[in-house]
Design a protein around this motif. Structure first.
Motif, PDB file in Angstrom:
ATOM      1  N   VAL A   1      -0.293 -32.853  -1.652  1.00 56.09           N
ATOM      2  CA  VAL A   1       0.979 -33.287  -1.066  1.00 56.09           C
ATOM      3  C   VAL A   1       1.880 -32.078  -0.819  1.00 56.09           C
ATOM      4  O   VAL A   1       2.058 -31.228  -1.689  1.00 56.09           O
ATOM      5  CB  VAL A   1       1.686 -34.300  -1.994  1.00 56.09           C
ATOM      6  CG1 VAL A   1       3.076 -34.654  -1.451  1.00 56.09           C
ATOM      7  CG2 VAL A   1       0.835 -35.553  -2.138  1.00 56.09           C
ATOM      8  N   ALA A   2       2.428 -32.011   0.390  1.00 52.27           N
ATOM      9  CA  ALA A   2       3.314 -30.905   0.748  1.00 52.27           C
ATOM     10  C   ALA A   2       4.349 -31.385   1.750  1.00 52.27           C
ATOM     11  O   ALA A   2       4.175 -32.423   2.401  1.00 52.27           O
ATOM     12  CB  ALA A   2       2.504 -29.757   1.348  1.00 52.27           C
ATOM     13  N   LEU A   3       5.425 -30.638   1.863  1.00 48.97           N
ATOM     14  CA  LEU A   3       6.434 -30.883   2.894  1.00 48.97           C
ATOM     15  C   LEU A   3       6.189 -29.896   4.031  1.00 48.97           C
ATOM     16  O   LEU A   3       5.924 -28.711   3.798  1.00 48.97           O
ATOM     17  CB  LEU A   3       7.838 -30.695   2.344  1.00 48.97           C
ATOM     18  CG  LEU A   3       8.332 -31.760   1.363  1.00 48.97           C
ATOM     19  CD1 LEU A   3       9.714 -31.402   0.825  1.00 48.97           C
ATOM     20  CD2 LEU A   3       8.377 -33.139   2.012  1.00 48.97           C
ATOM     21  N   LEU A   4       6.237 -30.395   5.252  1.00 54.79           N
ATOM     22  CA  LEU A   4       5.997 -29.566   6.444  1.00 54.79           C
ATOM     23  C   LEU A   4       7.227 -29.567   7.339  1.00 54.79           C
ATOM     24  O   LEU A   4       7.936 -30.574   7.445  1.00 54.79           O
ATOM     25  CB  LEU A   4       4.812 -30.107   7.229  1.00 54.79           C
ATOM     26  CG  LEU A   4       3.472 -30.254   6.488  1.00 54.79           C
ATOM     27  CD1 LEU A   4       2.455 -30.930   7.393  1.00 54.79           C
ATOM     28  CD2 LEU A   4       2.958 -28.900   6.030  1.00 54.79           C
ATOM     29  N   MET A   5       7.460 -28.451   7.988  1.00 52.15           N
ATOM     30  CA  MET A   5       8.565 -28.359   8.934  1.00 52.15           C
ATOM     31  C   MET A   5       8.131 -28.697  10.360  1.00 52.15           C
ATOM     32  O   MET A   5       8.921 -29.192  11.145  1.00 52.15           O
ATOM     33  CB  MET A   5       9.182 -26.960   8.899  1.00 52.15           C
ATOM     34  CG  MET A   5       9.774 -26.625   7.538  1.00 52.15           C
ATOM     35  SD  MET A   5      10.721 -25.112   7.588  1.00 52.15           S
ATOM     36  CE  MET A   5      11.051 -24.898   5.840  1.00 52.15           C
ATOM     37  N   GLN A   6       6.876 -28.397  10.674  1.00 48.72           N
ATOM     38  CA  GLN A   6       6.396 -28.602  12.042  1.00 48.72           C
ATOM     39  C   GLN A   6       5.035 -29.306  12.057  1.00 48.72           C
ATOM     40  O   GLN A   6       4.048 -28.724  11.623  1.00 48.72           O
ATOM     41  CB  GLN A   6       6.243 -27.249  12.757  1.00 48.72           C
ATOM     42  CG  GLN A   6       7.532 -26.474  12.951  1.00 48.72           C
ATOM     43  CD  GLN A   6       8.362 -27.017  14.084  1.00 48.72           C
ATOM     44  OE1 GLN A   6       7.878 -27.745  14.935  1.00 48.72           O
ATOM     45  NE2 GLN A   6       9.642 -26.695  14.116  1.00 48.72           N
ATOM     46  N   PRO A   7       4.988 -30.549  12.546  1.00 46.79           N
ATOM     47  CA  PRO A   7       3.674 -31.170  12.766  1.00 46.79           C
ATOM     48  C   PRO A   7       3.008 -30.491  13.968  1.00 46.79           C
ATOM     49  O   PRO A   7       3.639 -29.699  14.668  1.00 46.79           O
ATOM     50  CB  PRO A   7       4.015 -32.630  13.073  1.00 46.79           C
ATOM     51  CG  PRO A   7       5.411 -32.598  13.578  1.00 46.79           C
ATOM     52  CD  PRO A   7       6.093 -31.448  12.902  1.00 46.79           C
ATOM     53  N   ASP A   8       1.756 -30.784  14.195  1.00 45.95           N
ATOM     54  CA  ASP A   8       1.016 -30.074  15.264  1.00 45.95           C
ATOM     55  C   ASP A   8       1.553 -30.379  16.657  1.00 45.95           C
ATOM     56  O   ASP A   8       1.469 -29.531  17.557  1.00 45.95           O
ATOM     57  CB  ASP A   8      -0.474 -30.420  15.197  1.00 45.95           C
ATOM     58  CG  ASP A   8      -1.121 -29.849  13.935  1.00 45.95           C
ATOM     59  OD1 ASP A   8      -0.497 -28.970  13.315  1.00 45.95           O
ATOM     60  OD2 ASP A   8      -2.228 -30.289  13.577  1.00 45.95           O
ATOM     61  N   GLN A   9       2.069 -31.585  16.865  1.00 46.23           N
ATOM     62  CA  GLN A   9       2.577 -31.932  18.198  1.00 46.23           C
ATOM     63  C   GLN A   9       3.987 -32.490  18.100  1.00 46.23           C
ATOM     64  O   GLN A   9       4.367 -33.011  17.092  1.00 46.23           O
ATOM     65  CB  GLN A   9       1.667 -32.958  18.884  1.00 46.23           C
ATOM     66  CG  GLN A   9       0.288 -32.422  19.212  1.00 46.23           C
ATOM     67  CD  GLN A   9       0.316 -31.256  20.187  1.00 46.23           C
ATOM     68  OE1 GLN A   9       1.238 -31.115  20.983  1.00 46.23           O
ATOM     69  NE2 GLN A   9      -0.695 -30.397  20.124  1.00 46.23           N
TER      70      GLN A   9
END
Length: 285
Positions: free
Chosen positions: A277-285
């Protein structure tokens, strides 16, 4: 792809990028208008310098490529590579390098050129709003739209350290997830800062229970509410009932690590570690 088709696709992409690219920010004028230079202002000036570098290089490269396509300039290997990138809808490596989205392990970007450019326009829009407001922070900052998000978090720690007369190296990042959406925030908090735009991968945030929960079916990137980021000392840091969740800029993870967010959990931390589990700033699209 045949040469004619490739050049036609590149020309169409080039026309779209050139027509929509925002103007360069007049940093010298912006500096003159500043009334104070806080750590946040320094951070935003660095963001403006970075986006100016990207926009300048884009405009230079596109103008050069246009001359090559019209026959006014010999097509060099560099121009030929850019034509191929434009035709394949992929971001040129030189542009990613200026953004800080490439490194020893390769590219950290998984977006297509059109998605990357749409994201760049949103970044420019946020910076334009900041400039119009004299670089005063809005009620909540879209941290995902910053080229150096950790720089912004560090600025937050600096402000707290100065106000409490503490050394910066004893400050730790503390995060608290609110139940607010960006539109529901009226002003920045008295201490720390509100940020938004993060997604959770591998799990989701349960607003009702105020804790991490298992993902819903077919929901790969669950959006997070506004988060309150502030600086605290080690003595104030909670130890029990939290998951030290890594925050990454992109889905590449690893080299895009920004900071760790301590999130409340009713389950053992190992459950979320095994689920990556992680927090992301930018999904791929």
């Amino acid at each position: 792809v045949s040469g004619d088709v490739r050049e036609a696709k590149a020309a169409a992409a080039m026309s779209e990028l050139t027509s929509q690219a925002p103007p360069i920010f007049p940093i010298a004028e912006i500096r003159k208008r500043l009334k104070e230079t806080t750590p946040y202002v320094v951070c935003m000036l660095q963001e403006l310098e970075r986006i100016n570098m990207i926009l300048a290089e884009m405009k230079r490269a596109l103008a050069e490529t246009e001359l090559g396509l019209t026959g006014a300039l010999n097509i060099s290997d560099t121009i030929d590579c850019l034509i191929l990138d434009l035709a394949l809808n992929q971001v040129p490596a030189a542009w990613l390098k200026i953004c800080g989205q490439t490194g020893p392990t390769g590219s950290y970007n998984r977006k297509t050129l059109s998605a990357w450019f749409a994201d760049l326009l949103l970044r420019a829009k946020q910076l334009k709003a900041l400039v119009d407001a004299g670089l005063h922070l809005p009620p909540s900052i879209w941290i995902c739209g910053l080229f150096n998000p950790m720089g912004f978090v560090t600025a937050c720690l600096q402000v707290t350290a100065r106000s409490k007369s503490l050394p910066l190296d004893c400050m730790l990042v503390h995060t608290q997830v609110t139940n607010l959406d960006p539109s529901g925030v009226s002003a920045q908090p008295s201490e720390g800062t509100y940020v938004h735009g993060l997604f959770m991968e591998g799990a989701r945030w349960d607003r009702n229970a105020n804790t991490i929960a298992e993902s819903l079916p077919k929901e790969l990137h669950a959006p997070m509410p506004v988060m309150h980021v502030r600086g605290i000392t080690a003595e104030e840091q909670p130890i029990e009932g939290v998951y030290e969740c890594p925050v990454y800029s992109t889905t590449v993870r690893g080299p895009t690590f920004a900071f760790s967010a301590l999130l409340p959990t009713t389950l053992p931390q190992s459950v979320w570690v095994l689920a990556a589990v992680a927090l992301l700033m930018q999904p791929d699209q």
